[in-house]
Design a protein around this motif. Structure first.
Motif, PDB file in Angstrom:
ATOM      1  N   CYS A  30      68.893  65.945  44.069  1.00  0.00           N
ATOM      2  CA  CYS A  30      69.801  66.967  44.592  1.00  0.00           C
ATOM      3  C   CYS A  30      69.050  67.780  45.637  1.00  0.00           C
ATOM      4  O   CYS A  30      67.839  68.020  45.512  1.00  0.00           O
ATOM      5  CB  CYS A  30      70.298  67.872  43.465  1.00  0.00           C
ATOM      6  N   GLU A  31      69.784  68.207  46.678  1.00  0.00           N
ATOM      7  CA  GLU A  31      69.156  68.895  47.803  1.00  0.00           C
ATOM      8  C   GLU A  31      70.003  70.099  48.210  1.00  0.00           C
ATOM      9  O   GLU A  31      71.229  70.003  48.333  1.00  0.00           O
ATOM     10  CB  GLU A  31      69.014  67.922  48.972  1.00  0.00           C
ATOM     11  N   LEU A  32      69.352  71.218  48.418  1.00  0.00           N
ATOM     12  CA  LEU A  32      70.003  72.454  48.828  1.00  0.00           C
ATOM     13  C   LEU A  32      69.317  73.001  50.074  1.00  0.00           C
ATOM     14  O   LEU A  32      68.084  73.102  50.104  1.00  0.00           O
ATOM     15  CB  LEU A  32      69.919  73.507  47.712  1.00  0.00           C
ATOM     16  N   ALA A  33      70.094  73.342  51.100  1.00  0.00           N
ATOM     17  CA  ALA A  33      69.552  73.977  52.301  1.00  0.00           C
ATOM     18  C   ALA A  33      70.074  75.402  52.379  1.00  0.00           C
ATOM     19  O   ALA A  33      71.254  75.670  52.113  1.00  0.00           O
ATOM     20  CB  ALA A  33      69.942  73.193  53.549  1.00  0.00           C
ATOM     21  N   ASN A  87      57.648  86.121  56.537  1.00  0.00           N
ATOM     22  CA  ASN A  87      58.239  84.830  56.199  1.00  0.00           C
ATOM     23  C   ASN A  87      57.353  84.032  55.251  1.00  0.00           C
ATOM     24  O   ASN A  87      57.839  83.387  54.317  1.00  0.00           O
ATOM     25  CB  ASN A  87      58.489  84.023  57.470  1.00  0.00           C
ATOM     26  N   ASP A  88      56.047  84.053  55.479  1.00  0.00           N
ATOM     27  CA  ASP A  88      55.134  83.308  54.617  1.00  0.00           C
ATOM     28  C   ASP A  88      55.157  83.859  53.192  1.00  0.00           C
ATOM     29  O   ASP A  88      55.143  83.096  52.216  1.00  0.00           O
ATOM     30  CB  ASP A  88      53.710  83.351  55.175  1.00  0.00           C
ATOM     31  N   ASP A  89      55.179  85.188  53.070  1.00  0.00           N
ATOM     32  CA  ASP A  89      55.240  85.792  51.739  1.00  0.00           C
ATOM     33  C   ASP A  89      56.548  85.424  51.027  1.00  0.00           C
ATOM     34  O   ASP A  89      56.560  85.212  49.801  1.00  0.00           O
ATOM     35  CB  ASP A  89      55.118  87.311  51.826  1.00  0.00           C
ATOM     36  N   LEU A  90      57.633  85.330  51.775  1.00  0.00           N
ATOM     37  CA  LEU A  90      58.909  84.955  51.168  1.00  0.00           C
ATOM     38  C   LEU A  90      58.871  83.530  50.645  1.00  0.00           C
ATOM     39  O   LEU A  90      59.359  83.246  49.542  1.00  0.00           O
ATOM     40  CB  LEU A  90      60.034  85.122  52.183  1.00  0.00           C
ATOM     41  N   ARG A  91      58.294  82.620  51.416  1.00  0.00           N
ATOM     42  CA  ARG A  91      58.180  81.233  50.942  1.00  0.00           C
ATOM     43  C   ARG A  91      57.339  81.168  49.661  1.00  0.00           C
ATOM     44  O   ARG A  91      57.659  80.423  48.723  1.00  0.00           O
ATOM     45  CB  ARG A  91      57.568  80.353  52.030  1.00  0.00           C
ATOM     46  N   THR A 139      60.322  70.188  45.641  1.00  0.00           N
ATOM     47  CA  THR A 139      59.632  70.401  46.911  1.00  0.00           C
ATOM     48  C   THR A 139      60.431  71.401  47.735  1.00  0.00           C
ATOM     49  O   THR A 139      61.663  71.411  47.708  1.00  0.00           O
ATOM     50  CB  THR A 139      59.461  69.094  47.709  1.00  0.00           C
ATOM     51  N   LEU A 140      59.707  72.240  48.463  1.00  0.00           N
ATOM     52  CA  LEU A 140      60.300  73.201  49.394  1.00  0.00           C
ATOM     53  C   LEU A 140      59.817  72.830  50.786  1.00  0.00           C
ATOM     54  O   LEU A 140      58.615  72.804  51.045  1.00  0.00           O
ATOM     55  CB  LEU A 140      59.884  74.630  49.049  1.00  0.00           C
ATOM     56  N   GLU A 141      60.747  72.549  51.686  1.00  0.00           N
ATOM     57  CA  GLU A 141      60.394  72.089  53.030  1.00  0.00           C
ATOM     58  C   GLU A 141      61.094  72.961  54.070  1.00  0.00           C
ATOM     59  O   GLU A 141      62.295  73.232  53.960  1.00  0.00           O
ATOM     60  CB  GLU A 141      60.813  70.635  53.212  1.00  0.00           C
ATOM     61  N   SER A 142      60.342  73.379  55.083  1.00  0.00           N
ATOM     62  CA  SER A 142      60.916  74.171  56.168  1.00  0.00           C
ATOM     63  C   SER A 142      61.618  73.255  57.157  1.00  0.00           C
ATOM     64  O   SER A 142      61.039  72.264  57.606  1.00  0.00           O
ATOM     65  CB  SER A 142      59.821  74.969  56.890  1.00  0.00           C
ATOM     66  N   LEU A 143      62.866  73.589  57.497  1.00  0.00           N
ATOM     67  CA  LEU A 143      63.606  72.801  58.472  1.00  0.00           C
ATOM     68  C   LEU A 143      63.107  73.052  59.885  1.00  0.00           C
ATOM     69  O   LEU A 143      63.286  72.217  60.769  1.00  0.00           O
ATOM     70  CB  LEU A 143      65.093  73.120  58.374  1.00  0.00           C
ATOM     71  N   PHE A 144      62.528  74.227  60.132  1.00  0.00           N
ATOM     72  CA  PHE A 144      61.807  74.520  61.373  1.00  0.00           C
ATOM     73  C   PHE A 144      60.838  75.635  61.062  1.00  0.00           C
ATOM     74  O   PHE A 144      60.918  76.249  59.988  1.00  0.00           O
ATOM     75  CB  PHE A 144      62.773  74.846  62.516  1.00  0.00           C
TER      76      PHE A 144
END
Length: 388
Positions: free
Chosen positions: A258-261, A272-276, A295-300
């Motif tokens: 399952c995938e959520l964006a 932003n880094d602290d939020l991730r 897994t957590l992946e940045s789309l950009f």
């Protein structure tokens, strides 16, 4: 440089609109911006600017332009992007790539966001190009702001090594903006184990686990809103939007993946880094409890929140010239990238953000002369006036 025959402002805008420079993360809709860059380089070159066309590494067909008039330290940067969002021509009342005049407006893709800004910069510069510049005027035209911001990201500190003032000409109805939110777009992927739905012990449901993940992200949204507020913003808290969800392949199979964006828009002062990091800290225990891989992946790579001091010279000059108090917006721009290069930075340009990314995009004709006059005053203050 006497005797130059420059096309008038409307004809410049017409040529810019005709050059398709849509950018998109989807290859079928992505186009080169070289046509726009070449037009601008030609026009600014005819006015005596030194023009550097710079290919964006690992982005074939994408280019930045740095056009400089004058030498020395300091000076003014007028910055904008040369790409547009994709469009649906069949929904427009006129061809989006043909500048069309009606109702005291100019219609076309990019008229407002933001090719029109470059046409007005050229109009403002024409009367000054023979004068002595005490500080340089730099026009920066970038690639792919609407998709990856690869143009702004590619700028090296060596290209902008001197302290300057930067105006990003996004549509603000000629009101100065000194703050905006950042943005990250992330994908969470959960992998469990598929199996026959008649016996839950045969698999591990990634969709069940995603239900808990979504609940935790909704709680994070509440927690961030309680921890961070900024009254300058119309939406005065961070926002977190669960944008799209995909998982499973059949009703009678346990969902194996399952995938959520989602996107998260942070206020100035947040990282932003602290939020991730916080997201992973909150979600990893859920993954472990549900026996799924996460897994957590940045789309950009994301855009940082932006804020310029209300006491900066650029903000104060812009407020005086526009007779408007600087404000904040919820969308993101290239401003943080310029600020990170050591420049005082604001967002200030013609047209309304309400017309950006819309069918029948337009710029109102009553924005044109005020914008040219405003740009002229900024050039006079930051480039033509000697500074100690």
């Amino acid at each position: 440089m006497s005797g130059i025959q420059m096309p008038n402002t409307v004809e410049k805008l017409r040529a810019l609109i005709a050059a398709n420079s849509m950018s998109s993360v989807l290859p079928d809709y992505d186009n080169s911006n070289l046509g726009v860059i070449e037009l601008l380089a030609s026009w600014f070159g005819d006015l005596g600017f030194k023009c550097e066309v710079i290919a964006i590494a690992d982005n074939p067909g994408k280019y930045n332009l740095i056009a400089t008039l004058g030498t020395g330290t300091g000076g003014l940067v007028l910055s904008g992007h040369t790409d547009t969002v994709p469009c649906n021509p069949e929904r427009w009342a006129s061809d989006p790539f043909t500048l069309t005049e009606r109702n005291n407006r100019f219609y076309g893709l990019g008229t407002c966001d933001m090719k029109g800004f470059f046409a007005l910069v050229l109009a403002a510069v024409e009367k000054y190009h023979t004068q002595s510049f005490h500080q340089p005027l730099i026009v920066l035209a970038t690639a792919d702001e609407e998709s990856s911001m690869s143009g702004a990201r590619s700028l090296s500190s060596s290209q902008f090594s001197q302290g300057r003032y930067a105006v990003v000409g996004e549509p603000t109805s000629l009101k100065p903006i000194r703050m905006h939110k950042g943005i990250i777009m992330e994908t969470i992927r959960l992998v469990g184990k598929a199996g026959h739905s008649s016996d839950p012990s045969l698999g591990v449901s990634a969709m069940d686990a995603m239900h808990n993940v979504m609940g935790e992200l909704k709680q994070l949204r509440i927690d961030l809103a309680s921890r961070y507020q900024n009254a300058h913003f119309a939406v005065n808290t961070p926002t977190l939007n669960l944008g799209c969800l995909h998982g499973g392949d059949n009703p009678n199979r346990i969902c194996g993946s399952c995938e959520l964006a989602f996107d998260l828009r942070a206020l100035p002062g947040m990282s932003n880094d602290d939020l991730r990091t916080e997201i992973l800290q909150r979600l990893n225990p859920i993954a472990a409890e549900n026996r799924v891989e996460l897994t957590l992946e940045s789309l950009f790579p994301g855009i940082n929140p932006f804020a310029e001091s209300e006491n900066s010279e650029l903000v104060q000059i812009a407020e005086r010239l526009t007779a408007s108090t600087s404000n904040a917006v919820n969308y993101a721009t290239e401003a943080p990238f310029l600020q990170n290069l050591g420049m005082e930075t604001i967002i200030l340009g013609p047209g309304s953000i309400d017309q950006a990314h819309q069918v029948d995009e337009f710029i109102a004709q009553d924005q044109i002369d005020p914008c040219v006059n405003l740009l002229s005053q900024l050039i006079e203050h930051f480039c033509l006036t000697p500074r100690g």
